[in-house]
Scaffold this motif. Sequence first.
Motif, PDB file in Angstrom:
ATOM      1  N   SER A  75       0.744  -1.236   0.066  1.00 53.05           N
ATOM      2  CA  SER A  75       0.103   0.072   0.208  1.00 53.05           C
ATOM      3  C   SER A  75       0.682   1.196   0.108  1.00 53.05           C
ATOM      4  N   SER A  76       0.382   2.455  -0.672  1.00 52.12           N
ATOM      5  CA  SER A  76       0.944   3.659  -0.416  1.00 52.12           C
ATOM      6  C   SER A  76       0.026   4.567   0.163  1.00 52.12           C
ATOM      7  N   LEU A  77       0.370   5.564   0.972  1.00 53.24           N
ATOM      8  CA  LEU A  77      -0.191   6.447   1.660  1.00 53.24           C
ATOM      9  C   LEU A  77       0.036   8.062   1.168  1.00 53.24           C
ATOM     10  N   ASP A  78      -0.847   8.673   0.746  1.00 56.18           N
ATOM     11  CA  ASP A  78      -0.692   9.820   0.225  1.00 56.18           C
ATOM     12  C   ASP A  78      -1.398  10.854   1.252  1.00 56.18           C
ATOM     13  N   LEU A  79      -0.565  11.531   2.117  1.00 51.79           N
ATOM     14  CA  LEU A  79      -0.899  12.169   3.206  1.00 51.79           C
ATOM     15  C   LEU A  79      -1.460  13.416   2.842  1.00 51.79           C
ATOM     16  N   GLU A  80      -1.038  13.948   1.783  1.00 56.13           N
ATOM     17  CA  GLU A  80      -1.348  15.343   1.168  1.00 56.13           C
ATOM     18  C   GLU A  80      -2.906  15.234   0.984  1.00 56.13           C
ATOM     19  N   ASN A  81      -3.354  14.053   0.044  1.00 54.98           N
ATOM     20  CA  ASN A  81      -4.659  14.162  -0.359  1.00 54.98           C
ATOM     21  C   ASN A  81      -5.463  12.997   0.416  1.00 54.98           C
ATOM     22  N   GLU A  82      -4.898  12.595   1.445  1.00 50.95           N
ATOM     23  CA  GLU A  82      -5.372  11.825   2.494  1.00 50.95           C
ATOM     24  C   GLU A  82      -6.204  10.556   1.737  1.00 50.95           C
ATOM     25  N   THR A  83      -5.212   9.774   1.066  1.00 48.38           N
ATOM     26  CA  THR A  83      -5.890   8.525   0.099  1.00 48.38           C
ATOM     27  C   THR A  83      -4.747   7.599   0.471  1.00 48.38           C
ATOM     28  N   VAL A  84      -5.280   6.099   0.259  1.00 49.15           N
ATOM     29  CA  VAL A  84      -4.415   5.024   0.415  1.00 49.15           C
ATOM     30  C   VAL A  84      -4.523   4.325  -0.980  1.00 49.15           C
ATOM     31  N   GLU A  85      -3.611   3.927  -1.506  1.00 45.44           N
ATOM     32  CA  GLU A  85      -3.280   2.990  -2.841  1.00 45.44           C
ATOM     33  C   GLU A  85      -3.114   1.748  -2.555  1.00 45.44           C
ATOM     34  N   LEU A  86      -3.963   0.871  -2.878  1.00 47.02           N
ATOM     35  CA  LEU A  86      -3.667  -0.572  -2.308  1.00 47.02           C
ATOM     36  C   LEU A  86      -3.171  -1.284  -3.631  1.00 47.02           C
ATOM     37  N   HIS A  87      -2.182  -2.097  -3.355  1.00 47.79           N
ATOM     38  CA  HIS A  87      -1.521  -2.697  -4.602  1.00 47.79           C
ATOM     39  C   HIS A  87      -1.857  -4.109  -4.216  1.00 47.79           C
ATOM     40  N   CYS A  88      -2.356  -4.807  -5.531  1.00 42.32           N
ATOM     41  CA  CYS A  88      -2.793  -6.432  -5.325  1.00 42.32           C
ATOM     42  C   CYS A  88      -2.152  -7.125  -6.617  1.00 42.32           C
ATOM     43  N   LEU A  89      -1.877  -8.459  -6.253  1.00 43.38           N
ATOM     44  CA  LEU A  89      -1.647  -9.314  -7.328  1.00 43.38           C
ATOM     45  C   LEU A  89      -2.857 -10.234  -7.263  1.00 43.38           C
ATOM     46  N   GLY A  90      -2.867 -11.148  -8.386  1.00 39.42           N
ATOM     47  CA  GLY A  90      -3.741 -12.193  -8.774  1.00 39.42           C
ATOM     48  C   GLY A  90      -3.610 -13.335  -7.878  1.00 39.42           C
ATOM     49  N   LEU A  91      -4.629 -14.140  -7.500  1.00 39.89           N
ATOM     50  CA  LEU A  91      -4.555 -15.006  -6.627  1.00 39.89           C
ATOM     51  C   LEU A  91      -3.438 -16.240  -7.029  1.00 39.89           C
ATOM     52  N   TRP A  92      -3.300 -16.137  -8.463  1.00 40.52           N
ATOM     53  CA  TRP A  92      -2.424 -17.161  -8.624  1.00 40.52           C
ATOM     54  C   TRP A  92      -1.034 -16.970  -8.324  1.00 40.52           C
ATOM     55  N   GLU A  93      -0.592 -15.861  -7.975  1.00 43.16           N
ATOM     56  CA  GLU A  93       0.596 -15.558  -7.518  1.00 43.16           C
ATOM     57  C   GLU A  93       0.902 -16.321  -6.222  1.00 43.16           C
ATOM     58  N   TYR A  94      -0.144 -16.392  -5.373  1.00 41.36           N
ATOM     59  CA  TYR A  94       0.304 -17.445  -4.210  1.00 41.36           C
ATOM     60  C   TYR A  94       1.002 -18.471  -4.458  1.00 41.36           C
ATOM     61  N   TYR A  95       0.310 -19.166  -5.578  1.00 41.30           N
ATOM     62  CA  TYR A  95       0.826 -20.633  -5.802  1.00 41.30           C
ATOM     63  C   TYR A  95       2.037 -20.760  -6.818  1.00 41.30           C
ATOM     64  N   ARG A  96       2.547 -19.670  -7.089  1.00 35.84           N
ATOM     65  CA  ARG A  96       3.724 -19.315  -7.790  1.00 35.84           C
ATOM     66  C   ARG A  96       5.080 -19.262  -6.578  1.00 35.84           C
ATOM     67  N   ARG A  97       4.383 -19.214  -5.470  1.00 32.67           N
ATOM     68  CA  ARG A  97       5.354 -18.978  -4.142  1.00 32.67           C
ATOM     69  C   ARG A  97       5.389 -20.118  -3.344  1.00 32.67           C
ATOM     70  N   ARG A  98       4.803 -21.378  -3.736  1.00 38.54           N
ATOM     71  CA  ARG A  98       4.869 -22.638  -3.136  1.00 38.54           C
ATOM     72  C   ARG A  98       5.826 -23.693  -3.826  1.00 38.54           C
ATOM     73  N   GLN A  99       6.312 -24.457  -2.936  1.00 36.41           N
ATOM     74  CA  GLN A  99       7.404 -25.617  -3.656  1.00 36.41           C
ATOM     75  C   GLN A  99       6.810 -26.851  -3.842  1.00 36.41           C
ATOM     76  N   ILE A 100       7.531 -27.538  -4.470  1.00 41.90           N
ATOM     77  CA  ILE A 100       7.116 -29.167  -4.604  1.00 41.90           C
ATOM     78  C   ILE A 100       8.160 -29.735  -3.488  1.00 41.90           C
ATOM     79  N   THR A 101       7.621 -30.219  -2.340  1.00 43.34           N
ATOM     80  CA  THR A 101       8.600 -30.508  -1.417  1.00 43.34           C
ATOM     81  C   THR A 101       8.743 -32.056  -1.295  1.00 43.34           C
ATOM     82  N   TYR A 102       8.161 -32.768  -1.977  1.00 41.25           N
ATOM     83  CA  TYR A 102       8.147 -34.249  -1.923  1.00 41.25           C
ATOM     84  C   TYR A 102       8.315 -34.765  -3.591  1.00 41.25           C
ATOM     85  N   ASP A 103       8.836 -36.004  -3.520  1.00 37.72           N
ATOM     86  CA  ASP A 103       8.997 -36.399  -5.178  1.00 37.72           C
ATOM     87  C   ASP A 103       7.522 -36.555  -5.453  1.00 37.72           C
ATOM     88  N   ALA A 104       7.300 -36.183  -6.739  1.00 33.95           N
ATOM     89  CA  ALA A 104       5.799 -36.468  -7.409  1.00 33.95           C
ATOM     90  C   ALA A 104       6.100 -37.164  -8.724  1.00 33.95           C
TER      91      ALA A 104
END
Length: 365
Positions: A75-104
């Motif tokens: 997030s980014s706070l703009d104190l002058e204009n009193e707004t907050v900008e929220l930055h998001c990624l798609g749900l798939w990005e979570y699954y790009r952060r998980r590893q294969i931890t057992y032989d498959a």
Amino acid sequence: MPEYRVIVAEFTSGDVWGELLPIDLSYSSEIKAKRSATVKIPLTGFDWSVLRPWRSLLYIQRGAQVTWGGPLVGSSLDLENETVELHCLGLWEYYRRRQITYDANFVQRDQGSIVQSLIQDFADGTGQYQWNTGPRALIFDGMATGVLRDRTYRAYERKAVGQVVEDLSGVRDGFDFRIDHWWSGNRIVNCMRLGPPSGIPTDLVLEHGVTCDIPRITVDGTNMATEAVVTGGGEAENQLTGWWYNLPAETDPSRRIPRLSAVQSRQDVILPSTLTAYAQQVIAEGSTPVVIPEVRLYPDSSPGPGDVLPGYQARVRARAGGRLVLDGDYMITGMTVRAADGGEDTTVSLVPGEVLERVGSAASP
């Protein structure tokens, strides 16, 4: 313009926590579930205890349709204009952060079944390894593709689940995939679906001056190729190599061009057939100059952002100077929407259907 809502839910439980009042928002969706979004809200509406990176999921709802969803990552706070900008990624990005931890190991399994097993076992926490925690955020629908694969993934390779799925989808006869969202009671469901790599047939027509505006058409031959070489595992003379050629493009008098080579490295691939599939895809994508129309949807009309989805096929037409300058089949590869100041602007990205067709052969050079 349809009303926009921003819904906040907890990632790990899926519980809906509330709703934000957006001043300005934009979001993009691409094939293979690549997404991002930015939402601007008043500073007075920012709850630090709730809106924490990776704790909150934000969903964008347009009218009655949930068109976007994914985790808050900053997030980014703009104190002058009193707004907050929220930055998001798609749900798939979570699954790009998980590893294969057992032989498959998978032998002659439908590629969709491989995808579902990898996600459930090593990323979402709903598979056979109960110790492998996850948010239990996905359901699956339409995962069968009819294409059988042999795949082995070793724990010591530490491969990311999302990247493995993307690699599997990118070979010839692979697949497209997306994550859809909708309300079910007082919760929002996240559903992963597979589709054909050539796109889902629809009766959608994007016609300049009728259903959309096409201000510009570009022709790009930068990535054309008639020879594809994909290297795999091994070293020196023992390195595996897949080749594919588009000899008609070099020899047909009506369209011949000199040989253009493209080289890719896939060091983790040990199956010659997989290397050949990658080479086939390179030749398909480089078989012709890419004619790319710039498409903007008309606001407050049909089709709108809820109708034009990445992975859909569409007919695209344009007339200029009294003649037809474009008439072809395209696959929608992406869409970007901005809603602000009571207006809505939607641009659509496309790729010509012919680059998705199988061309060429494994002829020797």
